[in-house]
Design a protein around this motif. Structure first.
Motif, PDB file in Angstrom:
ATOM      1  N   THR A   1       0.571   3.092  -5.037  1.00  0.00           N
ATOM      2  CA  THR A   1       1.022   2.026  -4.137  1.00  0.00           C
ATOM      3  C   THR A   1       0.193   2.139  -2.852  1.00  0.00           C
ATOM      4  OG1 THR A   1       2.773   3.376  -3.164  1.00  0.00           O
ATOM      5  CG2 THR A   1       3.359   2.093  -5.126  1.00  0.00           C
ATOM      6  N   SER A   2       0.329   1.145  -1.983  1.00  0.00           N
ATOM      7  CA  SER A   2      -0.628   1.046  -0.869  1.00  0.00           C
ATOM      8  C   SER A   2      -0.443   2.099   0.224  1.00  0.00           C
ATOM      9  CB  SER A   2      -0.509  -0.337  -0.228  1.00  0.00           C
ATOM     10  OG  SER A   2       0.722  -0.434   0.475  1.00  0.00           O
ATOM     11  N   ARG A   3       0.745   2.646   0.354  1.00  0.00           N
ATOM     12  CA  ARG A   3       1.091   3.549   1.474  1.00  0.00           C
ATOM     13  C   ARG A   3       0.881   2.873   2.833  1.00  0.00           C
ATOM     14  NH1 ARG A   3       1.571   9.453   0.966  1.00  0.00           N
ATOM     15  NH2 ARG A   3       1.749   9.992  -1.233  1.00  0.00           N
TER      16      ARG A   3
ATOM     17  N   TYR B   1      -1.686  -2.972  -9.590  1.00  0.00           N
ATOM     18  CA  TYR B   1      -0.399  -2.703  -8.924  1.00  0.00           C
ATOM     19  C   TYR B   1       0.796  -3.061  -9.805  1.00  0.00           C
ATOM     20  CZ  TYR B   1       3.281  -2.755  -5.396  1.00  0.00           C
ATOM     21  OH  TYR B   1       4.436  -2.508  -4.691  1.00  0.00           O
TER      22      TYR B   1
HETATM   23  P1  FAD Z   1       3.877  -0.805  -1.617  1.00  0.00           P
HETATM   24  O1  FAD Z   1       4.455  -0.730  -2.968  1.00  0.00           O
HETATM   25  O2  FAD Z   1       2.425  -0.732  -1.490  1.00  0.00           O
HETATM   26  O3  FAD Z   1       4.425  -2.159  -0.972  1.00  0.00           O
HETATM   27  C1  FAD Z   1       3.753  -2.811   0.108  1.00  0.00           C
HETATM   28  C2  FAD Z   1       4.708  -3.003   1.266  1.00  0.00           C
HETATM   29  O4  FAD Z   1       5.792  -3.838   0.886  1.00  0.00           O
HETATM   30  C3  FAD Z   1       5.346  -1.724   1.758  1.00  0.00           C
HETATM   31  O5  FAD Z   1       4.484  -1.023   2.607  1.00  0.00           O
HETATM   32  C4  FAD Z   1       6.589  -2.253   2.452  1.00  0.00           C
HETATM   33  O6  FAD Z   1       6.318  -2.708   3.754  1.00  0.00           O
HETATM   34  C5  FAD Z   1       6.963  -3.454   1.585  1.00  0.00           C
HETATM   35  N1  FAD Z   1       7.972  -3.054   0.612  1.00  0.00           N
HETATM   36  C6  FAD Z   1       7.785  -2.547  -0.616  1.00  0.00           C
HETATM   37  N2  FAD Z   1       8.970  -2.359  -1.234  1.00  0.00           N
HETATM   38  C7  FAD Z   1       9.915  -2.738  -0.360  1.00  0.00           C
HETATM   39  C8  FAD Z   1      11.333  -2.786  -0.400  1.00  0.00           C
HETATM   40  N3  FAD Z   1      12.037  -2.404  -1.469  1.00  0.00           N
HETATM   41  N4  FAD Z   1      11.992  -3.218   0.687  1.00  0.00           N
HETATM   42  C9  FAD Z   1      11.316  -3.616   1.790  1.00  0.00           C
HETATM   43  N5  FAD Z   1       9.992  -3.604   1.879  1.00  0.00           N
HETATM   44  C10 FAD Z   1       9.291  -3.171   0.818  1.00  0.00           C
HETATM   45  N6  FAD Z   1      10.520   0.813   3.368  1.00  0.00           N
HETATM   46  C11 FAD Z   1      10.175   0.936   4.651  1.00  0.00           C
HETATM   47  O7  FAD Z   1       9.158   0.376   5.065  1.00  0.00           O
HETATM   48  N7  FAD Z   1      10.953   1.638   5.523  1.00  0.00           N
HETATM   49  C12 FAD Z   1      12.085   2.285   5.124  1.00  0.00           C
HETATM   50  O8  FAD Z   1      12.767   2.901   5.946  1.00  0.00           O
HETATM   51  C13 FAD Z   1      12.455   2.203   3.762  1.00  0.00           C
HETATM   52  N8  FAD Z   1      13.542   2.850   3.291  1.00  0.00           N
HETATM   53  C14 FAD Z   1      13.893   2.728   1.965  1.00  0.00           C
HETATM   54  C15 FAD Z   1      15.052   3.356   1.505  1.00  0.00           C
HETATM   55  C16 FAD Z   1      15.424   3.250   0.178  1.00  0.00           C
HETATM   56  C17 FAD Z   1      16.690   3.917  -0.304  1.00  0.00           C
HETATM   57  C18 FAD Z   1      14.638   2.490  -0.711  1.00  0.00           C
HETATM   58  C19 FAD Z   1      15.036   2.351  -2.146  1.00  0.00           C
HETATM   59  C20 FAD Z   1      13.491   1.866  -0.264  1.00  0.00           C
HETATM   60  C21 FAD Z   1      13.109   1.962   1.073  1.00  0.00           C
HETATM   61  N9  FAD Z   1      11.940   1.324   1.560  1.00  0.00           N
HETATM   62  C22 FAD Z   1      11.618   1.429   2.888  1.00  0.00           C
HETATM   63  C23 FAD Z   1      11.175   0.403   0.712  1.00  0.00           C
HETATM   64  C24 FAD Z   1      10.007   1.010  -0.080  1.00  0.00           C
HETATM   65  O9  FAD Z   1      10.436   2.154  -0.758  1.00  0.00           O
HETATM   66  C25 FAD Z   1       8.826   1.371   0.811  1.00  0.00           C
HETATM   67  O10 FAD Z   1       8.488   0.275   1.630  1.00  0.00           O
HETATM   68  C26 FAD Z   1       7.607   1.723  -0.040  1.00  0.00           C
HETATM   69  O11 FAD Z   1       7.902   2.793  -0.892  1.00  0.00           O
HETATM   70  C27 FAD Z   1       6.457   2.085   0.861  1.00  0.00           C
HETATM   71  O12 FAD Z   1       5.356   2.473   0.112  1.00  0.00           O
HETATM   72  P2  FAD Z   1       4.050   1.572   0.033  1.00  0.00           P
HETATM   73  O13 FAD Z   1       3.643   1.162   1.387  1.00  0.00           O
HETATM   74  O14 FAD Z   1       3.065   2.320  -0.784  1.00  0.00           O
HETATM   75  O15 FAD Z   1       4.611   0.320  -0.740  1.00  0.00           O
END
Ligand code: FAD
Length: 475
Positions: free
Chosen positions: A230-232, A218
């Protein structure tokens, strides 16, 4: 006492669910209840993608309860009125629920507590169900919240999270409590074609599969747009079909740099929740106002439309916007690029971008969406509020062979880098045959406009009035 009610909100699971555990400990029977609140629709928060995912989650929760001898009771209406009605019908003394972080959730708790107490019943609100640490549990001392992520992460990491609780073996539900029909995904119109499946079973399957396959890489690969490793888990964390606490436990017990980088990302979620909880107005207002006078008028509207449609002329931004439309989800690096482009390169109000994201994102949530948008716009907690992401350099760095652009932009699918990231360098005839637009603004013009708007234009010459060198980072 014979019956307790458990109100499910953003915690649609049976594993690691303290309100359900507590209700089962206090009474031999429980009513697991979900209330579909029309106020959420009126506030414009019921995006089709989230409604479809929610339908999966409720169907799966009901199935999990049925395997344990129970069922889910679903009601439509004002949650306060519906919970009180169910508590009366079931003759329940107690209602258990998870604490929320938004102003909306807290107001619902307050009204519910008051209504139940007037009826001679009690509300138990459980902390640390939606987030790992309850919002407000750690503070910097002088303030009620952390304004910077790194010190928050340090404190957060030093707090041992509670142990996850097991799913109950059986959930006896009393007879005779009326339920409305469960919603179904098929009944929701305008859902993104590639929307993921919801529900606790799917969330747990995804968590287990991803931990065994991808967590170790990761740290190195989380920004790889095309790799998509990433985990989604974000929609599952948003709807609570997986528990953030359990996710952290499982990652930490695996150990390693990849797992810790992932835990750090989950901590961002807690960070934004503690900030929203302390400052509910940041859902719509700038946390740190920068005197922005965002663009308005016909050209601004046309630019916003082009951004939403994935037709800005910058391939990596357009690819990200088309992924959003198709899946109701976007890679984090894509979100950063799309948001930087909107707020800085075309200098439009972050609220317009955040609204569009909330209309489509399956994980769309007030804390994470609004505060990440503010972070990118520079009105939030970023310590470099004027950094501008260059979509060409970022495209080359995070999509080096152009595979992400190729996946989402069929018009450019035959191109190789560097042209796939700079298609305006093709001949005029080639460009017009593809139907892919030229850039809506040059990066130089966009950057100059942003610098002027933020009072940074002097920095180009050298120093600001205070004598300090002020720069607008472009990276
Ligand atoms: P992974 O990389 O696998 O991360 C694991 C978990 O960590 C995510 O599922 C999420 O819950 C948390 N996480 C990761 N990055 C962030 C972050 N920057 N801020 C807060 N939590 C994070 N995330 C949302 O859950 N809901 C949203 O509405 C949302 N809107 C966003 C808007 C913008 C403009 C940006 C830049 C980011 C936003 N994010 C949001 C944060 C992040 O982009 C997503 O959580 C992430 O892309 C989800 O993919 P993942 O589960 O594969 O993440």
């Amino acid at each position: 006492m014979n019956v307790s009610v458990v109100l499910f909100t953003a915690d649609l699971r049976l594993h690691d669910h303290q309100p359900l555990r507590a209700a089962l400990e206090s009474a031999p029977e429980v009513v697991p209840l979900f209330v579909r609140d029309p106020a959420v629709d009126r506030a414009g928060f019921s995006a089709p993608n989230r409604l479809a995912f929610l339908a999966d989650c409720l169907t799966d929760l009901d199935a999990g309860l049925r395997e344990r001898g129970g069922r889910l009771v679903v009601r439509h209406g004002d949650p306060v009125a519906e919970v009180c009605a169910v508590a009366r019908e079931a003759d329940a003394d107690e209602v258990h629920m998870a604490a929320g972080c938004s102003g909306f959730a807290r107001e619902r708790e307050r009204r519910l507590r008051h209504a139940l107490e007037s009826d001679g019943r009690r509300l138990y609100v459980h902390d640390g169900v939606v987030t790992v640490l309850p919002a407000g549990e750690v503070t910097p001392g002088a303030s009620d919240h952390f304004a910077l992520f790194t010190p928050y992460y340090r404190r957060w990491s030093a707090e041992p999270p509670r142990s996850p609780v097991a799913a109950p073996g059986s959930v006896p539900v009393p007879q005779g409590v009326r339920s409305d029909e469960l919603p179904s995904r098929a009944a929701v119109a305008a859902v993104s074609e590639g929307l993921a499946l919801g529900g606790e079973r799917e969330g747990r399957r995804l968590l287990t599969a991803w931990m065994s396959r991808h967590v170790d890489a990761y740290r190195e690969r989380h920004d790889d747009l095309a790799g998509d490793v990433t985990s989604r888990l974000s929609p599952h964390l948003h709807f609570g079909t997986v528990s953030a606490t359990e996710v952290v436990h499982r990652a930490r017990s695996r150990g390693g740099a990849g797992a810790e980088a992932f835990v750090r990302q989950v901590c961002w979620r807690d960070f934004h929740h503690q900030l929203l909880s302390a400052r509910p107005d940041t859902a719509t207002k700038d946390y740190r106002p920068r005197d922005d006078r965002w663009r308005h008028g016909k050209q601004a509207e046309a630019d916003l439309r082009a951004w939403k449609e994935g037709r800005t002329g910058y391939p990596v931004v357009d690819a990200a916007m088309r992924q959003l439309a198709h899946e109701g989800w976007m890679h984090n690096r894509g979100r950063l690029l799309a948001a930087s482009f909107l707020t800085k390169t075309i200098y439009l109000d972050w609220r317009d971008g955040a609204r569009h994201f909330l209309d489509l994102l399956v994980d769309g949530d007030v804390a994470n969406n609004q505060l990440n948008w503010q972070w990118v716009a520079g009105t939030g907690t970023d310590t470099r509020p004027n950094r501008v992401l260059n979509p060409v350099l970022q495209g080359k760095k995070y999509d080096p062979i152009g595979a992400y652009v190729r996946r989402w932009l069929p018009e450019l699918a035959d191109l190789e880098p560097p042209l796939i990231h700079e298609p305006w360098k093709l001949s005029a005839a080639d460009r017009s045959s593809r139907g892919y637009p030229d850039p809506i603004v040059t990066l130089a013009d966009g950057l100059a406009r942003f610098r002027r708007a933020r009072g940074q234009d002097q920095a180009v010459q050298g120093t600001s009035q205070t004598g300090k060198r002020r720069t607008t980072d472009a990276c």
